[in-house]
Design an enzyme around this catalytic site. Structure first.
Site, PDB file in Angstrom:
ATOM      1  NE  ARG A 249      24.620  11.613  -8.549  1.00  0.00           N
ATOM      2  CZ  ARG A 249      23.362  11.581  -8.131  1.00  0.00           C
ATOM      3  NH1 ARG A 249      22.456  12.168  -8.926  1.00  0.00           N
ATOM      4  NH2 ARG A 249      22.848  10.688  -7.301  1.00  0.00           N
TER       5      ARG A 249
ATOM      6  N   GLY B 261      19.115  16.149 -15.066  1.00  0.00           N
ATOM      7  CA  GLY B 261      18.610  15.448 -13.705  1.00  0.00           C
ATOM      8  C   GLY B 261      17.008  15.747 -13.561  1.00  0.00           C
ATOM      9  CB  THR B 262      14.265  15.145 -15.402  1.00  0.00           C
ATOM     10  OG1 THR B 262      14.369  13.569 -15.458  1.00  0.00           O
ATOM     11  CG2 THR B 262      14.560  15.630 -16.664  1.00  0.00           C
ATOM     12  CG  ASN B 263      14.635  11.459 -10.742  1.00  0.00           C
ATOM     13  OD1 ASN B 263      13.971  11.495 -11.752  1.00  0.00           O
ATOM     14  ND2 ASN B 263      15.696  10.930 -10.635  1.00  0.00           N
ATOM     15  CG  ASP B 264      17.272  16.872  -7.399  1.00  0.00           C
ATOM     16  OD1 ASP B 264      16.603  16.946  -6.383  1.00  0.00           O
ATOM     17  OD2 ASP B 264      18.243  15.958  -7.480  1.00  0.00           O
TER      18      ASP B 264
ATOM     19  N   GLY C 169     -18.232   5.701 -23.298  1.00  0.00           N
ATOM     20  CA  GLY C 169     -19.326   5.806 -22.547  1.00  0.00           C
ATOM     21  C   GLY C 169     -19.469   7.275 -21.672  1.00  0.00           C
TER      22      GLY C 169
ATOM     23  NE  ARG D  12     -13.700   0.501 -31.027  1.00  0.00           N
ATOM     24  CZ  ARG D  12     -14.576   0.983 -29.864  1.00  0.00           C
ATOM     25  NH1 ARG D  12     -14.434   1.839 -29.363  1.00  0.00           N
ATOM     26  NH2 ARG D  12     -14.532  -0.344 -29.232  1.00  0.00           N
TER      27      ARG D  12
ATOM     28  NE  ARG E 293      20.675   8.357  -8.535  1.00  0.00           N
ATOM     29  CZ  ARG E 293      19.552   7.957  -9.157  1.00  0.00           C
ATOM     30  NH1 ARG E 293      19.537   6.535  -9.530  1.00  0.00           N
ATOM     31  NH2 ARG E 293      18.591   8.780  -9.433  1.00  0.00           N
TER      32      ARG E 293
ATOM     33  CE  LYS F 193     -20.459   6.027 -32.382  1.00  0.00           C
ATOM     34  NZ  LYS F 193     -20.735   4.494 -31.983  1.00  0.00           N
TER      35      LYS F 193
ATOM     36  CD  GLU G 283      20.955  17.295  -9.793  1.00  0.00           C
ATOM     37  OE1 GLU G 283      20.081  16.301  -9.819  1.00  0.00           O
ATOM     38  OE2 GLU G 283      22.087  17.162  -9.438  1.00  0.00           O
TER      39      GLU G 283
ATOM     40  NE  ARG H  81     -25.743   4.670 -32.839  1.00  0.00           N
ATOM     41  CZ  ARG H  81     -25.883   3.809 -31.735  1.00  0.00           C
ATOM     42  NH1 ARG H  81     -24.999   3.617 -30.790  1.00  0.00           N
ATOM     43  NH2 ARG H  81     -26.574   2.785 -32.194  1.00  0.00           N
TER      44      ARG H  81
ATOM     45  CB  CYS I 223      20.785  10.561 -15.682  1.00  0.00           C
ATOM     46  SG  CYS I 223      21.348  11.862 -14.635  1.00  0.00           S
TER      47      CYS I 223
HETATM   48  C1  PEP Z   1      17.998  13.659 -10.913  1.00  0.00           C
HETATM   49  O1  PEP Z   1      17.734  14.499 -10.014  1.00  0.00           O
HETATM   50  O2  PEP Z   1      17.163  13.503 -11.748  1.00  0.00           O
HETATM   51  C2  PEP Z   1      18.824  12.370 -10.852  1.00  0.00           C
HETATM   52  C3  PEP Z   1      19.148  11.641 -11.423  1.00  0.00           C
HETATM   53  O3  PEP Z   1      19.465  12.576  -9.425  1.00  0.00           O
HETATM   54  P1  PEP Z   1      18.989  11.908  -8.207  1.00  0.00           P
HETATM   55  O4  PEP Z   1      17.547  11.091  -8.518  1.00  0.00           O
HETATM   56  O5  PEP Z   1      20.021  10.847  -7.652  1.00  0.00           O
HETATM   57  O6  PEP Z   1      18.639  12.996  -7.388  1.00  0.00           O
HETATM   58 MG    MG Z   2      19.425  14.692  -8.458  1.00  0.00          MG
END
Ligand code: PEP
Ligand code: MG
Length: 903
Positions: A637, A790-793, A106, A341, A582, A28, A769, A97, A856
Site C-alpha cells: 500500500r 479497509g474496515t478500520n477506516d 441467573g 446440556r 503498510r 432447559k 475504506e 423455572r 485488510c
Molecule cells: C483500514 O483502514 O482498514 C486499513 C487497513 O488501513 P489503516 O488501518 O492503515 O488505516
Molecule cells: Mg485505512
C-alpha cells in the site's frame, strides 16, 4: 403476532418435545424433553412455550386458552404422580423455572415448592416424616414467591430470618428447628401482608399461575435486558416456563444433590467429574452452606444411584455426541435428572474432545472443525506461566487481557518508557490508566491496575494491543507518589521489584514466575512437528483440525506485514501472501529525517534529492519482503498517513524555538520546521491530507514508491525469485483519484521493466475504506483490478468515530450501557459497515466479474467477521501474523456452516 386460534399449542408435556426445539421450549425444556424420551428418570412436568411468553409480553395477558391447556397438563401430571397439587394430606409440589433458547445464566426467575400452604405443609410433614423439612420448604416458598412474584425486597425476608437466628443465638439456618421455622413462616406471611396489603395466596393453582406470569415478566427485568444487549440475544425471543414436579435432596442422609460432567471440562479426559452434597437442595450448593464432596464419593454413599448415574452419563454422551453437564438429585436413594446440556469447556479441552469424539466414531472431522472456535485457538497461543520458581502470590484481580508478563514494577508511564528504552522488562502499575499512560503501556510487558473493570481504559486498550493486563486488583494499595504498592498481609512492592501477572487468571505474584511459550505456537512455528514425540495430544488435535479447515475453506488467508520477519512468520503460520504491507512504517526511525527533508524542500532539486535518498531504502525493504513471500502475492500500500505524523510535535517544537529565542540564539532550522508543522497542522488529520490525496498533491512521492516496488521485483526476478507485487492505493473516494495515480504508476512500471528487461504483471487496485468508495464501487472497479476493504477506516467513517480516540474515551460507557456488545473496531458491525461492504462487493463485481476482493482491516482476523466475509463472497482475508491460524480455522468453520459461538 397473528390472531390466536384455539388450535395453538401453548403447553407441551416433557414427553412431547425434543432437543432441537430450543426456540419453542427453551434450552432447559428441550433437553428435559429429550431426556424424558430417552427413558431417563426426569421428574414429570410440562413446558409452556416461548410463544405463550411472547403473547403475554405483547398483550399484557396470557393467551385466553393457556389456562385450560395448563389444567389439562396439570391433571395429567397429578395422575402420573398419584398426588394432587397442594393436597392437604399428601401434596404434589412443583417448581416453576424459566428457560430461554439462549443460555442467560441467573438472569431470570425460579419459584420452588409451589403448592405449599397452611394445610399442605402438614401433609408434607406427615409424608416426609420431617416437620422441620416441611416448614423449611414452606418458608423458602414464601421467600421466593414474595420476592419474585410479589416484588417485595428480598432484604425484608433476610432480615426476618436473621432476627429469628439471633433470637436463638445462632447464625446458622440449620440450628433452627421446626418450631422456629414455623415462627419464621408467620413472620414471612406478615411481611407479605404488610407490603402487598393481602395475604400470601393459599390457593395452589393461583400460586402456580402467578409464578408462571412472574417468570414471563422476568424476561424484561433490567438485568436480563442488559445481558441480552451485551450478548446480542434478540429481545423479543421470550422465555419458556418449565413446571416440574419437585423432588427433594434434603430429606436425609439418603438424599442429596449434585452436578456432573461426562468428561473433564478442563482437560477433556474421560472420567467421573463433579460434586455431590448430601442432604441438600441445589440452592444450598450455590449458597456454599456446606462443602461438597467429589462425585466419586457417591459410590461409597449410594452405590446404586452412582452406578445408574454413570450409565446415564454414558447414554447422554453417545446421544448428544458431546460433553454434557448434568444436575441431579437423589431423593431417598432414587436418582432424578433435573437438567442436562452440552457443557462449557476450556479451549484446550474443546480441541481435545473434538478429536477424541472423531476417534470414537461419534462425529466426523467436519463436525470437529465446527466444535471449536477461533477464540479458543487464540487462547491456546498465549504464553503461559508454569508452576515452579519461588514467586509469592500477592492477589487476584480481573483477567482483562490474556497472556503472561514478568517485569520490574514501575509506577509511571515515563519510567516505563525510560526503563524499557534501556532494555529492561517492566510491568506498569497504576491505580487506573488514562490516555496519558499510552506510551508506558506500549513500553511495558503488561499492565496492572487496582481499579476498574474489564471495560476500563487499561483493559480496553491492553486488549486492543494484545498486551497482558490484570485490572481491578482491589486488594492492592497503589501509591504512585511513593512508587510502591502494598498487598494483603502487608507485603510492599517497591519500584524495581520484579512481579509477574497472569492476564488469563488475574493472578499477581511477587518475583518471577517461569513463562513457557505456547506449544501450539511452537507447532505453528515448525519447532514441534505434529508427529514428533514432543507433540502432545493438544498439538495433535490442533494440527488435525486446522489441516481439515484448510481443506474445506474457500477464503484465502493472507497477512498484514511490513517486515521480512513478520512476513516469514506469517508464512509459517499459514498465510498465503500479504494483503497489506503498510509502507509508512518504513518511513520512521532514522529515515524520518529524510521525510522531513522532503516536506521542507523548497526547490524541485531539494525535493528530488530527498526522494532519491529514500528510494534505495524503500527498494531494499521490498526486496526482502518479496523474498520472504516468494511465489505469493504481496499487496504494497502506498503511503497513507498525513505528513505531519513524520514531523515533530507542534507544542514541543514551539517550546524549543521559544526557548532558543529567549536565550538569544534563534535556531533557523527549527524555525523552518515549525513553519512547516504549522502549515501542515490539521484539526482532523484522519479526514485530512492523507492516502491518495497525498499522492496527488505531493508530486513524485507515489512514483518513488512504485519505482522502488518495480525495481525490487526486477532484482528478485534476476536472482531467480518469483515476486508477485500488487500496488494498492489507499483512501480513494472517487474513481478520478484512482485513475490519476494509476496512470502515473503504469508509466513508472513500464519504464522500470523496460530498463531492467523484465516483464511482470503487477495488479493495481484500491482500498475501499471511505463510504463513498463503497457506494461508487461500480465506477471505481473499472479502474481497479482488486479491492481490499479497509474496515478500520470504513468503521471510523461510517460511525463518525475517531479511531484514535473513542475506544479509550467512552467505549467503556457504551459497552456498560449495552449500546453494543463489542467494539465495532473489533468485530464488524454487520448492519452498518457490513452493508457498505456488501454494496461495494456488488458494485465491484458488476463492473468486473473477476475483480479480486479482500479485506485488510483488523476485522480480517476476527472470528465473527471472517464468517461475514465468507458469506459476502470475498476471496481472502488479511490479518496480523498471530491471527492467521485463527482466520484459517474460522474460514473453514464458515465454509462448513459452523456457528460463530462455539461450545
Ligand atoms: C483500514 O483502514 O482498514 C486499513 C487497513 O488501513 P489503516 O488501518 O492503515 O488505516
Ligand atoms: Mg485505512
Amino acid at each position: 403476532m397473528g390472531s390466536v386460534t384455539s388450535t395453538t399449542t401453548w403447553v407441551y408435556d416433557f414427553s412431547e418435545g425434543n432437543k432441537d426445539q430450543k426456540d419453542l421450549l427453551g434450552g432447559k425444556g428441550a433437553n428435559l424433553a429429550e431426556m424424558t424420551n430417552l427413558g431417563l428418570p426426569v421428574p414429570p412436568g410440562f413446558t409452556i412455550t416461548t410463544d405463550a411468553c411472547r403473547h403475554y409480553l405483547e398483550h399484557g395477558s396470557t393467551p385466553p386458552d393457556l389456562a385450560g391447556q395448563v389444567t389439562e397438563h396439570l391433571t395429567a401430571l397429578e395422575k402420573a404422580m398419584g398426588k394432587t397439587l397442594g393436597d392437604p394430606a399428601d401434596p404434589l409440589l412443583v417448581s416453576v423455572r424459566s428457560g430461554a433458547a439462549a443460555s442467560m445464566p441467573g438472569m431470570m426467575e425460579t419459584v420452588l415448592n409451589v403448592g405449599l400452604n397452611d394445610e399442605s405443609v402438614q401433609g408434607l410433614a406427615a409424608q416426609s416424616g420431617s416437620e422441620r423439612f416441611a416448614w423449611d420448604s414452606y418458608r423458602r416458598l414464601i421467600q421466593m414467591f414474595g420476592r419474585t412474584v410479589l416484588g417485595i425486597d428480598g432484604e425484608a425476608f433476610e432480615h426476618a430470618l436473621d432476627e429469628a437466628k439471633r433470637e436463638q443465638g445462632t447464625d446458622l439456618d440449620l440450628d433452627l428447628d421446626a418450631e422456629h421455622l414455623r415462627d419464621v413462616v408467620g413472620r414471612f406471611k406478615a411481611i407479605v401482608r404488610e407490603h402487598t396489603g393481602r395475604d400470601f395466596p393459599q390457593d395452589p393453582r393461583e400460586q402456580m399461575d402467578l409464578a408462571i406470569n412472574a417468570v414471563f415478566d422476568s424476561w424484561n427485568s433490567p438485568r436480563a435486558i442488559l445481558y441480552r444487549r451485551r450478548e446480542r440475544i434478540p429481545g423479543d425471543a421470550g422465555t419458556a416456563v418449565n413446571v416440574c414436579s419437585m423432588v427433594f435432596g434434603n430429606l436425609g442422609a439418603d438424599s442429596g444433590t449434585g452436578v456432573a460432567f461426562t468428561r473433564d471440562p478442563g482437560s477433556g479426559e474421560q472420567g467421573v467429574y463433579g460434586d455431590y452434597l448430601q442432604n441438600a437442595q441445589g440452592e444450598d450448593v450455590v449458597a456454599g452452606i456446606r462443602n461438597t464432596v467429589p462425585l466419586t464419593e457417591l459410590e461409597r454413599i449410594d452405590r446404586g444411584a452412582y452406578d445408574e448415574l454413570l450409565r446415564i452419563m454414558s447414554t447422554l454422551e453417545s446421544h448428544y455426541r458431546d460433553l454434557c453437564d448434568i444436575e441431579f438429585t437423589v431423593e431417598r436413594g432414587k436418582l432424578w435428572m433435573l437438567q442436562t446440556r452440552v457443557g462449557k469447556r476450556t479451549a484446550a479441552a474443546a480441541f481435545r474432545i473434538a478429536t477424541q469424539l472423531v476417534d470414537e466414531g461419534l462425529i466426523d472431522t467436519d463436525e470437529a472443525v465446527r466444535r471449536v472456535t477461533g477464540d479458543q485457538l487464540a487462547q491456546l497461543m498465549f504464553p503461559r506461566f508454569v508452576s515452579g520458581g519461588d514467586a509469592t502470590r500477592l492477589t487476584q484481580g480481573m483477567n482483562a487481557s490474556p497472556g503472561a508478563a514478568v517485569g520490574k514494577a514501575v509506577f509511571s508511564s515515563e519510567t516505563a518508557v525510560q526503563w524499557a528504552d534501556r532494555g529492561e522488562k517492566v510491568v506498569l502499575v497504576r491505580r487506573e490508566t488514562n490516555p496519558d499512560d499510552l506510551a508506558g503501556m506500549i513500553a511495558a510487558e503488561g499492565v496492572l491496575t487496582s481499579r476498574g473493570g474489564k471495560t476500563s481504559h487499561a483493559a480496553v486498550v491492553a486488549r486492543g494491543m494484545g498486551k497482558t493486563c490484570v485490572c481491578g486488583a482491589e486488594e492492592l494499595q497503589v501509591d504512585t507518589t511513593n512508587r510502591r504498592f502494598t498487598a494483603p498481609g502487608g507485603v510492599t512492592v517497591e519500584e524495581g521489584d520484579v512481579i509477574s501477572i497472569d492476564g488469563s487468571t488475574g493472578l499477581v505474584w511477587l518475583g518471577e514466575v517461569p513463562v513457557e511459550d505456547s506449544a501450539v505456537v511452537r507447532y505453528f512455528e515448525g519447532e514441534i512437528g505434529p508427529d514428533s514425540p514432543e507433540a502432545d495430544d493438544l498439538v495433535r488435535s490442533v494440527h488435525r483440525i486446522l489441516t481439515h479447515a484448510d481443506e474445506v475453506r474457500r477464503l484465502d488467508v493472507r497477512t498484514n506485514a511490513d517486515t521480512p520477519e513478520d512476513s516469514a512468520r506469517a508464512r509459517r503460520f499459514g498465510a498465503r501472501g500479504i494483503g497489506l504491507c503498510r509502507t509508512e512504517h518504513m518511513f520512521l526511525g532514522d529515515r524520518r529525517q529524510l521525510v522531513e527533508k522532503l516536506i521542507l524542500a523548497e526547490t524541485d532539486e531539494d525535493k528530488q534529492a530527498a526522494l532519491d535518498a529514500l528510494a534505495p531504502l524503500q527498494k531494499q525493504d521490498f526486496v526482502e519482503i518479496f523474498e520472504a513471500m516468494d511465489g505469493l502475492p504481496v499487496t504494497v500500500r502506498l503511503l497513507d498517513p498525513p505528513l505531519h505524523e513524520f514531523l515533530p510535535d507542534l507544542t514541543d517544537l514551539s517550546v524549543r524555538v521559544a526557548v532558543a529565542e529567549a536565550q538569544g540564539h534563534p535556531d533557523e532550522a527549527n524555525l523552518r520546521l515549525l513553519a512547516a508543522v504549522r502549515r501542515l497542522h490539521e484539526q482532523n488529520p484522519m479526514l485530512g491530507l492523507r492516502g491518495v490525496r497525498l499522492g496527488l498533491v505531493v508530486p513524485g512521492l507515489f512514483a518513488m514508491q512504485v519505482r522502488a516496488i518495480a525495481e525490487a521485483a526486477c532484482e528478485r526476478r534476476s536472482a531467480g525469485g518469483d515476486p508477485r507485487p500488487e500496488i494498492m492505493i489507499p483512501l480513494v473516494g472517487a474513481v478520478q483519484e484512482l485513475e490519476a495515480i494509476r496512470e502515473e504508476s503504469e508509466q513508472v512500471l513500464a519504464a522500470v521493466f523496460e530498463e531492467c528487461g523484465v516483464e511482470l504483471d503487477v495488479l493495481i487496485g484500491t482500498m475501499i475504506e471511505v463510504p463513498r468508495a463503497a457506494l461508487t464501487a461500480e465506477e471505481i472497479a473499472r479502474s481497479a483490478e482488486f479491492f481490499s476493504f479497509g474496515t478500520n477506516d470504513l468503521t471510523q467513517m461510517t460511525w463518525g468515530f475517531s479511531r484514535d480516540d473513542v475506544e479509550a474515551a467512552f467505549f467503556h460507557a457504551y459497552l456498560d450501557k449495552g449500546i453494543f456488545g463489542v467494539s465495532p473496531f473489533e468485530s464488524l458491525d454487520r448492519p452498518g459497515v457490513g452493508r457498505l461492504v456488501e454494496v461495494g462487493v456488488q458494485g465491484g463485481r458488476a463492473a468486473r466479474p473477476d475483480l479480486k476482493l479482500g479485506v485488510c482491516g483488523e476485522h480480517g482476523g476476527d472470528p465473527d467477521s471472517v464468517h461475514f466475509f465468507h458469506e459476502v463472497g470475498l476471496d481472502y482475508v488479511s490479518c496480523s501474523p498471530f491471527r492467521v491460524p485463527v482466520a484459517r480455522l474460522e474460514a473453514g468453520r464458515a465454509a462448513l456452516g459452523g456457528e460463530r459461538a462455539g461450545s
